[in-house]
Every structure is written in C-alpha cells, then in structure tokens.
Design a protein around this motif. Structure first.
Motif, PDB file in Angstrom:
ATOM      1  N   ILE A   1      20.335-119.298 -37.352  1.00 59.44           N
ATOM      2  CA  ILE A   1      21.103-118.286 -36.841  1.00 59.44           C
ATOM      3  C   ILE A   1      21.206-117.103 -37.975  1.00 59.44           C
ATOM      4  O   ILE A   1      21.185-116.001 -37.707  1.00 59.44           O
ATOM      5  CB  ILE A   1      22.586-118.807 -36.501  1.00 59.44           C
ATOM      6  N   LEU A   2      21.337-117.407 -39.385  1.00 64.55           N
ATOM      7  CA  LEU A   2      21.405-116.515 -40.249  1.00 64.55           C
ATOM      8  C   LEU A   2      20.309-115.651 -40.472  1.00 64.55           C
ATOM      9  O   LEU A   2      20.261-114.447 -40.603  1.00 64.55           O
ATOM     10  CB  LEU A   2      21.805-117.488 -41.647  1.00 64.55           C
ATOM     11  N   ILE A   3      19.068-116.460 -40.125  1.00 60.63           N
ATOM     12  CA  ILE A   3      17.737-115.684 -40.366  1.00 60.63           C
ATOM     13  C   ILE A   3      17.615-114.538 -39.097  1.00 60.63           C
ATOM     14  O   ILE A   3      17.399-113.533 -39.404  1.00 60.63           O
ATOM     15  CB  ILE A   3      16.600-116.596 -40.236  1.00 60.63           C
ATOM     16  N   ASP A   4      18.254-114.954 -37.997  1.00 53.70           N
ATOM     17  CA  ASP A   4      18.189-113.962 -36.657  1.00 53.70           C
ATOM     18  C   ASP A   4      19.191-112.922 -36.874  1.00 53.70           C
ATOM     19  O   ASP A   4      18.992-111.951 -36.362  1.00 53.70           O
ATOM     20  CB  ASP A   4      18.206-114.855 -35.510  1.00 53.70           C
TER      21      ASP A   4
ATOM     22  N   GLU B   1      21.087-109.248 -41.616  1.00 57.90           N
ATOM     23  CA  GLU B   1      19.835-108.659 -42.058  1.00 57.90           C
ATOM     24  C   GLU B   1      19.132-108.885 -43.269  1.00 57.90           C
ATOM     25  O   GLU B   1      18.119-108.639 -43.372  1.00 57.90           O
ATOM     26  CB  GLU B   1      20.601-107.068 -42.222  1.00 57.90           C
ATOM     27  N   LYS B   2      19.758-109.704 -44.173  1.00 59.55           N
ATOM     28  CA  LYS B   2      18.981-110.047 -45.336  1.00 59.55           C
ATOM     29  C   LYS B   2      18.508-111.388 -45.029  1.00 59.55           C
ATOM     30  O   LYS B   2      18.006-112.150 -46.050  1.00 59.55           O
ATOM     31  CB  LYS B   2      19.949-110.171 -46.396  1.00 59.55           C
ATOM     32  N   GLY B   3      18.708-112.219 -43.936  1.00 57.05           N
ATOM     33  CA  GLY B   3      18.086-113.524 -43.506  1.00 57.05           C
ATOM     34  C   GLY B   3      16.833-113.845 -43.832  1.00 57.05           C
ATOM     35  O   GLY B   3      16.463-114.778 -44.355  1.00 57.05           O
ATOM     36  N   PRO B   4      15.803-112.853 -43.291  1.00 55.01           N
ATOM     37  CA  PRO B   4      14.393-113.195 -43.578  1.00 55.01           C
ATOM     38  C   PRO B   4      14.061-113.279 -44.941  1.00 55.01           C
ATOM     39  O   PRO B   4      13.116-113.859 -45.433  1.00 55.01           O
ATOM     40  CB  PRO B   4      13.737-112.048 -42.628  1.00 55.01           C
ATOM     41  N   LYS B   5      14.849-112.355 -45.756  1.00 52.44           N
ATOM     42  CA  LYS B   5      14.472-112.228 -47.198  1.00 52.44           C
ATOM     43  C   LYS B   5      14.755-113.495 -47.839  1.00 52.44           C
ATOM     44  O   LYS B   5      14.062-114.133 -48.653  1.00 52.44           O
ATOM     45  CB  LYS B   5      15.078-110.987 -47.917  1.00 52.44           C
ATOM     46  N   TYR B   6      16.143-114.031 -47.374  1.00 52.51           N
ATOM     47  CA  TYR B   6      16.531-115.347 -48.217  1.00 52.51           C
ATOM     48  C   TYR B   6      16.220-116.651 -47.522  1.00 52.51           C
ATOM     49  O   TYR B   6      16.692-117.793 -47.794  1.00 52.51           O
ATOM     50  CB  TYR B   6      18.004-115.178 -48.406  1.00 52.51           C
ATOM     51  N   GLN B   7      15.409-116.470 -46.369  1.00 50.88           N
ATOM     52  CA  GLN B   7      15.245-117.843 -45.442  1.00 50.88           C
ATOM     53  C   GLN B   7      14.665-118.896 -46.290  1.00 50.88           C
ATOM     54  O   GLN B   7      15.082-120.143 -46.257  1.00 50.88           O
ATOM     55  CB  GLN B   7      14.248-117.448 -44.328  1.00 50.88           C
ATOM     56  N   ARG B   8      13.707-118.824 -47.258  1.00 50.66           N
ATOM     57  CA  ARG B   8      13.095-119.793 -47.996  1.00 50.66           C
ATOM     58  C   ARG B   8      14.069-120.527 -48.903  1.00 50.66           C
ATOM     59  O   ARG B   8      14.328-121.752 -49.105  1.00 50.66           O
ATOM     60  CB  ARG B   8      11.910-119.382 -49.008  1.00 50.66           C
ATOM     61  N   LYS B   9      15.154-119.682 -49.515  1.00 44.54           N
ATOM     62  CA  LYS B   9      16.089-120.257 -50.399  1.00 44.54           C
ATOM     63  C   LYS B   9      17.170-120.966 -49.751  1.00 44.54           C
ATOM     64  O   LYS B   9      17.703-122.062 -49.858  1.00 44.54           O
ATOM     65  CB  LYS B   9      16.924-119.122 -51.065  1.00 44.54           C
ATOM     66  N   MET B  10      17.477-120.239 -48.379  1.00 44.99           N
ATOM     67  CA  MET B  10      18.418-121.102 -47.497  1.00 44.99           C
ATOM     68  C   MET B  10      17.822-122.427 -47.090  1.00 44.99           C
ATOM     69  O   MET B  10      18.722-123.304 -47.020  1.00 44.99           O
ATOM     70  CB  MET B  10      18.573-120.239 -46.090  1.00 44.99           C
TER      71      MET B  10
END
Length: 141
Positions: free
Chosen positions: A98-101, A104-113
């Motif tokens: 949900i955060l990735i989608d 706005e910064k979700g895709p940038k931090y998806q690996r850390k998340m």
C-alpha cells in the motif's frame, strides 16, 4: 566470421558457459511477491475450511463436534502456528505494498521497507510462536 543477409561480416557467436536457469531470479522484492501470493492462498484455504466446518453446526451437530475434536491433534497446532506466520507476513507485506502504491516515495524506499517488514515479521514470529508453543505444551502434557 559469418556472412549476414546484407553481406557484411559479423563475428560468429561463441558458445559461452551454460548458466543454470531458475524459474525466479532477481531481487528480494520478487520473492516477497511470491510469498505474498502463497500466504494469501493459504489464508484463503483456511477461511474456506473454517466456513465449511462452522456450517456443519446447522447440518449435523455431531459431525461438527467430531471435526472440532480432530482439531485437537498436535499437527493442527503446527498448522495454527503456520497460519499465524502466514497472516503476519501477508498483513505486513500488504501494508508495504500500500505504501509503495500510494506514497510518492514508496517505490524509492520499497527495498528498505521490505527489510523492515522482514525484521518485524521475524520478531512477531518469535513472540507469537513462543505463546503458541506454551499453549501447545500445556494442552498436550
């Protein structure tokens, strides 16, 4: 050298070392996708079985009691623990998705998340399986 259709010389392809191909290659995000689907299917299967066994009350209370009695077997305790593990991962990874989608910064931090989700998941597994283990020991001893 080999001739191409236009007549120019092109180097011949040399066979390189054979790489072992796997179905899934890539980063941990792909594996989280696979695990998310597997846990979702497992949770769906549990809910289906739960609805069916609960519906037995209206059909035959004796059959319902018999099914509930089988749930007291030790293997069911391990299946319950697996359900907790699956629900915990599915929920945490779902929040990450949900955060990735929607962030706005979700895709940038998806690996850390993903690593945060895995850390929380492992901590949750340790805590919940400790509680489930204590109840299993009490039940079977």
């Amino acid at each position: 050298m080999t001739q191409t259709a236009t007549g120019s010389a092109a180097p011949a392809a040399r066979p390189g070392p054979q790489r072992r191909r796997t179905l899934y290659r890539g980063d941990p995000g792909m594996w989280s996708w696979v695990l998310h689907r597997i846990t979702g299917a497992a949770i769906f299967f549990f809910l289906f079985v739960h609805v069916v066994d609960t519906a037995l009350v209206r059909v035959s209370p004796q059959a319902y009691d018999s099914v509930i009695e089988t749930y007291k077997a030790p293997i069911i305790g391990f299946m319950e623990a697996g359900l907790v593990v699956a629900v915990l991962f599915h929920a945490l990874n779902g929040i990450r998705l949900i955060l990735i989608d929607f962030w706005e910064k979700g895709p940038k931090y998806q690996r850390k998340m993903l690593w945060v989700v895995l850390g929380i998941w492992i901590a949750g597994i340790i805590g919940s399986l400790g509680v489930i283990g204590m109840h299993m020991v009490e039940r079977f001893l």
